[in-house]
Enzyme design. Structure first.
Site, mmCIF file in Angstrom:
data_model
loop_
_atom_site.group_PDB
_atom_site.id
_atom_site.type_symbol
_atom_site.label_atom_id
_atom_site.label_comp_id
_atom_site.label_asym_id
_atom_site.label_seq_id
_atom_site.Cartn_x
_atom_site.Cartn_y
_atom_site.Cartn_z
ATOM 1 N N GLU A 1 0.826 -1.205 0.000
ATOM 2 C CA GLU A 1 0.000 0.000 0.000
ATOM 3 C C GLU A 1 0.867 1.265 0.000
ATOM 4 O OE1 GLU A 1 -2.651 -0.152 3.360
ATOM 5 O OE2 GLU A 1 -3.181 1.947 3.013
ATOM 6 N N PHE A 2 2.080 1.178 0.574
ATOM 7 C CA PHE A 2 2.915 2.373 0.734
ATOM 8 C C PHE A 2 4.137 2.398 -0.175
ATOM 9 C CE2 PHE A 2 0.638 1.775 4.683
ATOM 10 C CZ PHE A 2 0.169 3.047 4.950
ATOM 11 N N GLU B 1 7.113 -0.415 -2.590
ATOM 12 C CA GLU B 1 7.474 -1.770 -3.028
ATOM 13 C C GLU B 1 7.706 -2.719 -1.862
ATOM 14 O OE1 GLU B 1 10.834 -0.695 -5.355
ATOM 15 O OE2 GLU B 1 9.711 -0.780 -7.232
ATOM 16 N N VAL B 2 7.417 -4.013 -2.129
ATOM 17 C CA VAL B 2 7.747 -5.063 -1.162
ATOM 18 C C VAL B 2 8.878 -5.867 -1.801
ATOM 19 C CG1 VAL B 2 6.882 -7.071 0.106
ATOM 20 C CG2 VAL B 2 5.348 -5.151 -0.386
ATOM 21 N N ASP C 1 -9.199 -7.778 9.558
ATOM 22 C CA ASP C 1 -9.025 -8.025 8.126
ATOM 23 C C ASP C 1 -8.449 -9.431 7.907
ATOM 24 O OD1 ASP C 1 -9.141 -7.422 5.444
ATOM 25 O OD2 ASP C 1 -7.207 -6.394 5.407
HETATM 26 O O1 ACK Z 1 1.092 -13.385 -2.722
HETATM 27 P P1 ACK Z 1 2.508 -13.012 -2.555
HETATM 28 O O2 ACK Z 1 3.565 -13.859 -3.082
HETATM 29 O O3 ACK Z 1 2.796 -12.713 -0.994
HETATM 30 O O4 ACK Z 1 2.656 -11.487 -3.022
HETATM 31 C C1 ACK Z 1 2.502 -10.583 -1.990
HETATM 32 C C2 ACK Z 1 3.504 -9.446 -2.121
HETATM 33 O O5 ACK Z 1 4.541 -9.680 -1.198
HETATM 34 C C3 ACK Z 1 2.924 -8.058 -1.816
HETATM 35 O O6 ACK Z 1 2.439 -8.022 -0.519
HETATM 36 C C4 ACK Z 1 4.374 -10.955 -0.615
HETATM 37 N N1 ACK Z 1 4.798 -10.857 0.775
HETATM 38 C C5 ACK Z 1 4.410 -9.961 1.685
HETATM 39 N N2 ACK Z 1 5.031 -10.195 2.854
HETATM 40 C C6 ACK Z 1 5.850 -11.260 2.656
HETATM 41 C C7 ACK Z 1 6.756 -11.982 3.496
HETATM 42 N N3 ACK Z 1 6.942 -11.652 4.772
HETATM 43 N N4 ACK Z 1 7.422 -13.024 2.958
HETATM 44 C C8 ACK Z 1 7.221 -13.361 1.666
HETATM 45 N N5 ACK Z 1 6.375 -12.715 0.837
HETATM 46 C C9 ACK Z 1 5.711 -11.685 1.330
HETATM 47 C C10 ACK Z 1 2.919 -11.324 -0.731
#
Ligand code: ACK
Length: 512
Positions: A277-278, A280-281, A392
């Site tokens: 939401e804020f 890139e991950v 949620d």
């Molecule tokens: O469905 P996904 O592979 O799992 O894609 C989303 C993406 O990042 C955006 O949120 C993945 N994700 C989020 N947190 C983690 C985490 N701690 N370890 C691995 N993947 C994560 C999430």
């Protein structure tokens, strides 16, 4: 220092008593180095006076007058204590079962009770608290042959009422034998019933795998195991309660309190795995103080943010940082002193549960699926014991590691929803997940652990149907193009419609 003074007209000094032990000071009442403190757990209709004093190495050596600044406040809202006599029902060497009566006729609006307790001999070392919706509780994790002081207060929609009188009760000694053993079993049963259907799932697990007989034969062994598990879920002594980071005026202080600052040179970003939401991950590596490299997920706050966004972003870290449970995503730390601002959490190899199941449709045994649900239930039990309502819970917000362990994640939403006047519509671009949300939470914003249980039921359905969308293409009332009420999720639920049993789901998991 705090004094609580009688509300009588005289209001003289003699009416006052110290009240540090009745209130919660975050981070603490004494030895502060900053210039602010958050104070919680006030009783209603009470006069409090706080004395603030700065001290240094020569304080106390000078004149007689102490340079104190006094601040007085009077609390308002609901009336006096609603709890009458608190009784001890039984005690083992490390648990005490209590029950109590209400002073007045049972008011409908009591949401739950908070039980505060401490070792009578060691009052100065702080207290623990726990919550229950029932008029009874089993307090665990106590020391043998020790006197504890208990008092109980009710919480209504308007806030906490005053505490009951204090009651002293003692635990048994290590030789209480049978009584202690029965106590432990009762503790486990009570926790399971009051908790998140954890025991139900464990029982189903045993039924499905045909292990019921050996379970009964090995009762003693399994009691021990469940006792171990129980103690993992509830930190000793008692249960820590969750502190809302928004009670801090200064978000930096909250971040300081609940998170660890990481030097960015210890973080290596490897690749982008998604969009949060804020910002890139990313996945990457974190060099720990022991010079070990561990895989991590790094959530970043994109540049050009305003202070409000930074606060909302770090809010999630302040929440996760308070939890310590194998089924809750673990916070490694935050980067706030340099750019980009980052939140670093453990890496979960299989990503989110919904997409993981969709990619592995039909690949798991019922026992494996129930194992995943067990993990989610265990994490949610921990959260409700801490007094935290997730709001949620959905399989998209559960992460799965390489060993199929499921952990609850995504703690950003609760405040956003609470602030919003119209719960069925979106805030900050996020729609309330109507399909996962309990009817009373949609219509009256009554979010609670009970509404989290409703969401848990939807997660069970998602898992047993390998990531199918709940209610398929049925519409939400808020969909603009919707004029077919027959096909509406909210109306259908109100009329008694429920998701049907998923294909291949054992009937013991599906109850209508
Ligand atoms: O469905 P996904 O592979 O799992 O894609 C989303 C993406 O990042 C955006 O949120 C993945 N994700 C989020 N947190 C983690 C985490 N701690 N370890 C691995 N993947 C994560 C999430």
């Amino acid at each position: 220092m705090c004094q609580r003074c009688g509300s009588g007209a005289s209001g003289g000094e003699e009416d006052c008593e110290p009240c540090e032990s009745d209130l919660r000071f975050v981070p603490r009442p004494l030895g502060l180095t900053g210039t602010s403190v958050a104070i919680l757990d006030f009783a209603t209709h009470t006069n409090y006076t706080f004395h603030v004093e700065a001290v240094n190495g020569v304080s106390g050596l000078g004149g007689n007058t102490r340079p104190l600044v006094n601040i007085s406040v009077t609390t308002d809202q609901t009336g006096p204590s609603l709890v009458g006599v608190v009784r001890k029902d039984w005690a083992s060497d490390n648990s005490i079962a209590l029950s109590w009566t209400e002073v007045e006729q049972q008011p409908n609006d009591i949401l739950d009770y908070e039980i505060k307790y401490y070792d009578k001999e060691q009052e100065q070392s702080g207290y623990s608290s726990t919550r229950t919706k029932a008029v009874s509780v089993v307090v665990t994790g106590l020391k043998p042959a020790t006197v504890y002081v208990f008092h109980v207060r009710a919480r209504t929609a308007a806030g906490f009422t005053a505490y009951s009188n204090k009651f002293d009760f003692s635990t048994g000694d290590e030789y209480s034998g049978m009584a202690a053993d029965q106590g432990q079993v009762l503790v486990v049963v009570t926790a399971a019933v009051g908790g998140f259907s954890l025991l139900v799932i464990l029982t189903l697990f045993f039924l499905i795998t045909g292990r019921c007989q050996s379970f009964i034969k090995d009762k003693r062994k399994s009691d021990d195991k469940r006792r171990d598990h129980f103690q993992n879920v509830l930190p000793v002594p008692g249960i820590k309660t969750y502190v809302d980071p928004d009670t801090y005026e200064d978000p930096t202080q909250a971040a300081h309190e609940f998170t660890t600052e990481i030097d960015p040179s210890r973080i290596r970003i490897e690749r982008v795995i998604g969009a949060g939401e804020f910002g890139e991950v990313c996945s990457g590596r974190l060099r720990t103080p022991g010079e070990k490299e561990i895989p991590v997920t790094i959530k970043t706050l994109k540049g050009g943010y305003v202070e409000r966004q930074r606060r909302d972003f770090l809010r999630e870290a302040c929440i996760i940082g308070q939890f310590d449970d194998p089924n809750i995503i673990r916070l490694e730390g935050v980067v706030t002193k340099s750019r980009p601002v980052m939140i670093v959490v453990e890496y979960m190899e299989n990503g989110s549960l919904d997409s993981f199941l969709r990619h592995h449709d039909g690949h798991f045994t019922v026992v494996q699926l129930v194992g995943m649900l067990h993990g989610v239930a265990s994490g949610m039990t921990y959260l409700s014991d801490m007094g935290y309502v997730h709001r949620d819970l959905a399989s998209r917000n559960i992460l799965v590691d390489e060993g199929l362990v499921c952990k609850v994640s995504d703690f950003g939403l609760s405040r956003v929803l609470e602030d919003h006047p119209e719960p069925a519509y979106n805030t900050m671009g996020v729609k309330i997940a109507i399909r996962w949300t309990a009817p009373e939470a949609i219509t009256n914003r009554k979010f609670s652990s009970a509404s989290d249980v409703w969401s848990y039921g939807i997660v069970m359905w998602e898992v047993m149907s390998y990531g199918e969308s709940p209610y398929w293409e049925m519409s939400n009332q808020d969909d603009d193009d919707d004029d077919d009420d027959d096909d509406d999720v909210i109306l259908s639920i109100e009329e008694g419609y429920r998701l049907p049993v998923p294909m291949g789901c054992p009937v013991v998991l599906y109850y209508r």
